[in-house]
Design a protein around this motif. Structure first.
Motif, PDB file in Angstrom:
ATOM      1  N   GLU A  36       0.832  -1.206   0.000  1.00  0.00           N
ATOM      2  CA  GLU A  36       0.000   0.000   0.000  1.00  0.00           C
ATOM      3  C   GLU A  36       0.868   1.258   0.000  1.00  0.00           C
ATOM      4  N   GLN A  37       1.947   1.238   0.771  1.00  0.00           N
ATOM      5  CA  GLN A  37       2.850   2.387   0.826  1.00  0.00           C
ATOM      6  C   GLN A  37       3.491   2.660  -0.534  1.00  0.00           C
ATOM      7  N   SER A  39       2.444   1.696  -3.438  1.00  0.00           N
ATOM      8  CA  SER A  39       1.419   2.092  -4.392  1.00  0.00           C
ATOM      9  C   SER A  39       1.135   3.588  -4.302  1.00  0.00           C
ATOM     10  N   ILE A  40       1.069   4.115  -3.091  1.00  0.00           N
ATOM     11  CA  ILE A  40       0.821   5.546  -2.911  1.00  0.00           C
ATOM     12  C   ILE A  40       1.993   6.361  -3.442  1.00  0.00           C
ATOM     13  N   VAL A  41       3.216   5.897  -3.195  1.00  0.00           N
ATOM     14  CA  VAL A  41       4.396   6.605  -3.706  1.00  0.00           C
ATOM     15  C   VAL A  41       4.401   6.617  -5.230  1.00  0.00           C
ATOM     16  N   ARG A  43       1.890   6.447  -7.158  1.00  0.00           N
ATOM     17  CA  ARG A  43       0.813   7.315  -7.612  1.00  0.00           C
ATOM     18  C   ARG A  43       1.269   8.769  -7.700  1.00  0.00           C
ATOM     19  N   ASN A  44       2.201   9.158  -6.821  1.00  0.00           N
ATOM     20  CA  ASN A  44       2.688  10.538  -6.788  1.00  0.00           C
ATOM     21  C   ASN A  44       3.981  10.737  -7.561  1.00  0.00           C
ATOM     22  N   LYS A  98      -1.922  -3.853  -8.792  1.00  0.00           N
ATOM     23  CA  LYS A  98      -1.203  -3.667  -7.532  1.00  0.00           C
ATOM     24  C   LYS A  98      -1.014  -5.009  -6.841  1.00  0.00           C
ATOM     25  N   SER A 154       5.843  13.445  -1.113  1.00  0.00           N
ATOM     26  CA  SER A 154       5.883  12.244  -1.962  1.00  0.00           C
ATOM     27  C   SER A 154       6.039  10.968  -1.154  1.00  0.00           C
ATOM     28  N   THR A 157       4.150   8.278   3.452  1.00  0.00           N
ATOM     29  CA  THR A 157       3.810   6.999   4.078  1.00  0.00           C
ATOM     30  C   THR A 157       5.050   6.215   4.504  1.00  0.00           C
ATOM     31  N   PHE A 210      -1.253   5.906   9.517  1.00  0.00           N
ATOM     32  CA  PHE A 210      -1.549   5.062   8.360  1.00  0.00           C
ATOM     33  C   PHE A 210      -1.298   3.590   8.700  1.00  0.00           C
TER      34      PHE A 210
END
Length: 261
Positions: A36-37, A39-41, A43-44, A98, A154, A157, A210
């Motif tokens: 999840e971490q 994936s968020i990185v 995304r940015n 993912k 960025s 998380t 988180f």
């Protein structure tokens, strides 16, 4: 002792928050959190790489016509090439499915890349601040502060990645200010220090929240799959296991028989 220290360092670089007072996690839950971490990185990342390129071009424009022009073009070229490569890879990775879990090495590689980018940006004030005009110094200061904020945003998380990115920029800014030795720059140094501390505290608080939220969610999922009295898997858990077995297998006769038991 050396093995223990190396293991702790490996955990830290893999995103473990225990060193910062955060919740402790074990595999395979830690792998799901890392997924999840990351994936968020990702995304940015594309937008962040575009910002890297634009900021590098801004520096070249600020020192254009000065003796540092050629050096600035070489420095900016390194950022542009690296940012373009990473941005394209992040774009293709984000489009893929993912993964449910991510290995420790993946996060460690992400931290390494963040450090390399941060080191390159940390060289900016060291290379150009002392010889720049007042207007160019303002641009360099804004770029350094902006990249510190961008790195924190960025990697919010993964605190260790945020540190790996922002610390070299902070150190480079401090070295540049000390080399100039102008009392006028003292407020700038104080501003950068307070700015970095505030951002890091915010990143750490968000990352801990988180991770804690993810841990509580996993505990809730496990709780509904267990009988309250016996703690054994209930019918819901068995149905989920059977569904996963059917999905992951090639539905051969042998596996079909095993899953139906």
């Amino acid at each position: 002792m050396q093995r223990l220290s190396a293991a702790r360092l490996g955990d830290l670089l893999a995103g473990d928050l225990r060193a910062f007072g955060g919740p402790s996690t074990i595999e395979p839950l830690a792998g799901r959190i890392r997924a999840e971490q990351v994936s968020i990185v990702l995304r940015n990342t594309l937008l962040g790489m575009v910002a890297n390129i634009l900021n590098a071009v801004t520096l070249v424009m600020a020192v254009w016509g000065s003796p540092d022009q050629t050096k600035a073009i070489v420095w900016a070229s390194g950022i542009i090439v690296a940012a373009g490569f990473v941005g394209l890879r992040a774009r293709s990775s984000f489009r893929s499915v993912k993964p449910r879990s991510v290995s420790r090495r993946t996060t460690q590689n992400l931290v390494r890349n963040a450090f390399l980018f941060g080191t390159w940006w940390g060289a900016l004030p060291i290379l150009f601040f002392s010889g720049a005009t007042s207007a160019a110094q303002v641009v360099i200061t804004c770029l350094s502060a902006g990249m510190i904020a961008g790195g924190a945003a960025s990697f919010y998380t993964i605190p260790i990645a945020a540190i790996a990115y922002t610390l070299p920029i902070f150190v480079g800014s401090a070295v540049a200010i000390v080399r100039v030795g102008d009392a006028v720059n003292l407020p700038v140094a104080i501003l950068i220090v307070s700015y970095a501390i505030t951002l890091f505290r915010a990143v750490l608080a968000h990352a801990s929240e988180f991770t804690q939220r993810f841990v509580l969610q996993a505990e809730s999922e496990n709780a509904i799959r267990r009988d309250v009295l016996t703690s054994l898997p209930n019918r819901f858990s068995m149905s989920g296991s059977r569904a996963r077995c059917w999905t992951q297998s090639s539905l051969t006769d042998t596996l079909r028989y095993c899953c139906s038991i």
